[in-house]
Design a protein around this motif. Structure first.
Motif, PDB file in Angstrom:
ATOM      1  N   LYS A  61      73.399  -0.160 -43.525  1.00  0.00           N
ATOM      2  CA  LYS A  61      72.967   0.424 -44.794  1.00  0.00           C
ATOM      3  C   LYS A  61      71.503   0.052 -45.045  1.00  0.00           C
ATOM      4  CE  LYS A  61      77.535   0.291 -46.772  1.00  0.00           C
ATOM      5  NZ  LYS A  61      78.397  -0.165 -47.836  1.00  0.00           N
ATOM      6  N   PRO A  62      70.786   0.904 -45.779  1.00  0.00           N
ATOM      7  CA  PRO A  62      69.373   0.613 -46.065  1.00  0.00           C
ATOM      8  C   PRO A  62      69.143  -0.733 -46.754  1.00  0.00           C
ATOM      9  CG  PRO A  62      69.880   2.879 -46.639  1.00  0.00           C
ATOM     10  CD  PRO A  62      71.193   2.215 -46.294  1.00  0.00           C
ATOM     11  N   GLU A  63      70.135  -1.225 -47.500  1.00  0.00           N
ATOM     12  CA  GLU A  63      69.966  -2.523 -48.161  1.00  0.00           C
ATOM     13  C   GLU A  63      69.742  -3.649 -47.148  1.00  0.00           C
ATOM     14  OE1 GLU A  63      73.495  -0.894 -49.086  1.00  0.00           O
ATOM     15  OE2 GLU A  63      71.874   0.402 -49.711  1.00  0.00           O
ATOM     16  N   ILE A  64      70.297  -3.473 -45.958  1.00  0.00           N
ATOM     17  CA  ILE A  64      70.145  -4.505 -44.920  1.00  0.00           C
ATOM     18  C   ILE A  64      68.712  -4.524 -44.396  1.00  0.00           C
ATOM     19  CG2 ILE A  64      70.899  -5.255 -42.623  1.00  0.00           C
ATOM     20  CD1 ILE A  64      73.026  -5.641 -44.799  1.00  0.00           C
ATOM     21  N   THR A  65      68.132  -3.356 -44.197  1.00  0.00           N
ATOM     22  CA  THR A  65      66.795  -3.302 -43.611  1.00  0.00           C
ATOM     23  C   THR A  65      65.681  -3.352 -44.652  1.00  0.00           C
ATOM     24  OG1 THR A  65      66.907  -0.884 -43.531  1.00  0.00           O
ATOM     25  CG2 THR A  65      67.575  -2.083 -41.553  1.00  0.00           C
ATOM     26  N   ARG A  66      66.036  -3.255 -45.909  1.00  0.00           N
ATOM     27  CA  ARG A  66      65.029  -3.258 -46.980  1.00  0.00           C
ATOM     28  C   ARG A  66      64.390  -4.633 -47.157  1.00  0.00           C
ATOM     29  NH1 ARG A  66      67.859  -0.865 -51.260  1.00  0.00           N
ATOM     30  NH2 ARG A  66      67.394   1.082 -50.215  1.00  0.00           N
ATOM     31  N   TYR A  67      65.140  -5.691 -46.880  1.00  0.00           N
ATOM     32  CA  TYR A  67      64.651  -7.046 -47.100  1.00  0.00           C
ATOM     33  C   TYR A  67      64.702  -7.838 -45.794  1.00  0.00           C
ATOM     34  CZ  TYR A  67      65.446  -5.632 -51.889  1.00  0.00           C
ATOM     35  OH  TYR A  67      65.441  -4.944 -53.066  1.00  0.00           O
ATOM     36  N   GLN A 111      64.966 -10.949 -45.135  1.00  0.00           N
ATOM     37  CA  GLN A 111      66.016 -11.973 -45.064  1.00  0.00           C
ATOM     38  C   GLN A 111      67.347 -11.350 -44.658  1.00  0.00           C
ATOM     39  OE1 GLN A 111      66.461 -14.197 -48.681  1.00  0.00           O
ATOM     40  NE2 GLN A 111      68.131 -15.445 -47.883  1.00  0.00           N
ATOM     41  N   ASN A 112      67.699 -10.197 -45.214  1.00  0.00           N
ATOM     42  CA  ASN A 112      68.949  -9.520 -44.858  1.00  0.00           C
ATOM     43  C   ASN A 112      68.907  -9.032 -43.416  1.00  0.00           C
ATOM     44  OD1 ASN A 112      69.672  -9.901 -47.512  1.00  0.00           O
ATOM     45  ND2 ASN A 112      69.466  -7.771 -48.093  1.00  0.00           N
ATOM     46  N   LEU A 113      67.765  -8.509 -43.010  1.00  0.00           N
ATOM     47  CA  LEU A 113      67.596  -7.988 -41.660  1.00  0.00           C
ATOM     48  C   LEU A 113      67.777  -9.097 -40.623  1.00  0.00           C
ATOM     49  CD1 LEU A 113      65.715  -5.138 -40.596  1.00  0.00           C
ATOM     50  CD2 LEU A 113      64.677  -7.152 -39.646  1.00  0.00           C
ATOM     51  N   VAL A 114      67.125 -10.213 -40.846  1.00  0.00           N
ATOM     52  CA  VAL A 114      67.216 -11.342 -39.914  1.00  0.00           C
ATOM     53  C   VAL A 114      68.642 -11.878 -39.865  1.00  0.00           C
ATOM     54  CG1 VAL A 114      66.443 -13.728 -39.522  1.00  0.00           C
ATOM     55  CG2 VAL A 114      64.782 -11.950 -40.106  1.00  0.00           C
ATOM     56  N   PRO A 116      68.822  -7.403 -26.756  1.00  0.00           N
ATOM     57  CA  PRO A 116      68.117  -7.152 -28.012  1.00  0.00           C
ATOM     58  C   PRO A 116      68.978  -6.289 -28.932  1.00  0.00           C
ATOM     59  CG  PRO A 116      66.712  -6.655 -26.120  1.00  0.00           C
ATOM     60  CD  PRO A 116      68.101  -6.885 -25.603  1.00  0.00           C
ATOM     61  N   ILE A 117      68.899  -6.568 -30.221  1.00  0.00           N
ATOM     62  CA  ILE A 117      69.650  -5.803 -31.209  1.00  0.00           C
ATOM     63  C   ILE A 117      68.660  -5.047 -32.084  1.00  0.00           C
ATOM     64  CG2 ILE A 117      71.183  -5.954 -33.206  1.00  0.00           C
ATOM     65  CD1 ILE A 117      72.418  -8.416 -31.798  1.00  0.00           C
ATOM     66  N   ILE A 118      68.859  -3.749 -32.150  1.00  0.00           N
ATOM     67  CA  ILE A 118      68.037  -2.885 -32.975  1.00  0.00           C
ATOM     68  C   ILE A 118      68.908  -2.413 -34.134  1.00  0.00           C
ATOM     69  CG2 ILE A 118      66.625  -0.792 -33.057  1.00  0.00           C
ATOM     70  CD1 ILE A 118      65.656  -2.966 -31.016  1.00  0.00           C
ATOM     71  N   LEU A 119      68.430  -2.604 -35.351  1.00  0.00           N
ATOM     72  CA  LEU A 119      69.150  -2.108 -36.513  1.00  0.00           C
ATOM     73  C   LEU A 119      68.567  -0.760 -36.911  1.00  0.00           C
ATOM     74  CD1 LEU A 119      69.491  -5.333 -38.681  1.00  0.00           C
ATOM     75  CD2 LEU A 119      71.091  -4.393 -37.015  1.00  0.00           C
ATOM     76  N   MET A 120      69.444   0.152 -37.284  1.00  0.00           N
ATOM     77  CA  MET A 120      69.015   1.488 -37.682  1.00  0.00           C
ATOM     78  C   MET A 120      69.605   1.800 -39.052  1.00  0.00           C
ATOM     79  SD  MET A 120      69.836   4.938 -38.196  1.00  0.00           S
ATOM     80  CE  MET A 120      71.501   5.009 -37.586  1.00  0.00           C
ATOM     81  N   SER A 121      68.752   2.198 -39.964  1.00  0.00           N
ATOM     82  CA  SER A 121      69.216   2.703 -41.253  1.00  0.00           C
ATOM     83  C   SER A 121      68.575   4.066 -41.465  1.00  0.00           C
ATOM     84  CB  SER A 121      68.868   1.743 -42.389  1.00  0.00           C
ATOM     85  OG  SER A 121      67.470   1.601 -42.518  1.00  0.00           O
ATOM     86  N   ARG A 148      66.620  10.577 -42.235  1.00  0.00           N
ATOM     87  CA  ARG A 148      65.737  10.185 -41.124  1.00  0.00           C
ATOM     88  C   ARG A 148      66.034   8.749 -40.714  1.00  0.00           C
ATOM     89  NH1 ARG A 148      61.328  12.849 -44.387  1.00  0.00           N
ATOM     90  NH2 ARG A 148      61.389  10.837 -45.416  1.00  0.00           N
ATOM     91  N   PRO A 149      66.168   8.508 -39.418  1.00  0.00           N
ATOM     92  CA  PRO A 149      66.450   7.139 -38.970  1.00  0.00           C
ATOM     93  C   PRO A 149      65.194   6.269 -38.979  1.00  0.00           C
ATOM     94  CG  PRO A 149      66.280   8.591 -37.079  1.00  0.00           C
ATOM     95  CD  PRO A 149      66.154   9.454 -38.301  1.00  0.00           C
ATOM     96  N   HIS A 150      65.397   5.003 -39.271  1.00  0.00           N
ATOM     97  CA  HIS A 150      64.346   3.991 -39.201  1.00  0.00           C
ATOM     98  C   HIS A 150      64.924   2.839 -38.399  1.00  0.00           C
ATOM     99  CE1 HIS A 150      61.796   6.045 -42.119  1.00  0.00           C
ATOM    100  NE2 HIS A 150      62.939   6.342 -42.728  1.00  0.00           N
ATOM    101  N   TYR A 151      64.179   2.398 -37.384  1.00  0.00           N
ATOM    102  CA  TYR A 151      64.656   1.380 -36.452  1.00  0.00           C
ATOM    103  C   TYR A 151      63.901   0.076 -36.669  1.00  0.00           C
ATOM    104  CZ  TYR A 151      66.547   5.495 -34.121  1.00  0.00           C
ATOM    105  OH  TYR A 151      67.219   6.658 -33.842  1.00  0.00           O
ATOM    106  N   TYR A 152      64.605  -1.043 -36.486  1.00  0.00           N
ATOM    107  CA  TYR A 152      64.029  -2.363 -36.684  1.00  0.00           C
ATOM    108  C   TYR A 152      64.446  -3.251 -35.512  1.00  0.00           C
ATOM    109  CZ  TYR A 152      63.535  -0.436 -41.296  1.00  0.00           C
ATOM    110  OH  TYR A 152      63.210   0.388 -42.341  1.00  0.00           O
ATOM    111  N   GLY A 153      63.448  -3.820 -34.826  1.00  0.00           N
ATOM    112  CA  GLY A 153      63.728  -4.682 -33.694  1.00  0.00           C
ATOM    113  C   GLY A 153      62.557  -4.688 -32.732  1.00  0.00           C
ATOM    114  N   ARG A 154      62.873  -4.918 -31.485  1.00  0.00           N
ATOM    115  CA  ARG A 154      61.843  -5.028 -30.457  1.00  0.00           C
ATOM    116  C   ARG A 154      61.009  -3.751 -30.376  1.00  0.00           C
ATOM    117  NH1 ARG A 154      63.566  -6.902 -24.487  1.00  0.00           N
ATOM    118  NH2 ARG A 154      62.454  -5.073 -23.748  1.00  0.00           N
TER     119      ARG A 154
END
Length: 86
Positions: free
Chosen positions: A21-27, A29-32, A46-51, A57-63
């Protein structure tokens, strides 16, 4: 818990993409915290988070190199499946 994700091997690199959910990638601390928790279920990769934003539209967080790759493909090209984690 059920996760929607995919394990992908691309150019010799195995990584996991997990939809959150976007709440995870918004902050940060939650993302980590989420990535840290998921490491036990997807070890040694490696773990990539996608919200998705409000327009889907997808947004990816990670390497960075993996994120750059994921930005070049459509969301429906990712081999999504459900992972049941206990």
């Amino acid at each position: 818990m059920t996760l929607h994700g995919a394990v992908i091997i691309e150019q010799g690199v195995t990584f996991a993409v997990i939809a959150v959910k976007p709440e995870i990638t918004r902050y940060t601390q939650n993302l980590v915290a989420a990535r840290s928790e998921l490491m036990q279920f997807f070890p040694n990769m490696p773990i990539i988070l996608m919200s998705q934003d409000s327009e889907g539209r997808p947004h990816y967080y990670g390497r960075k190199d993996i994120v750059d790759f994921l930005k070049t493909i459509r969301l429906d090209q990712i081999p999504w499946k459900e992972y049941h984690i206990y």
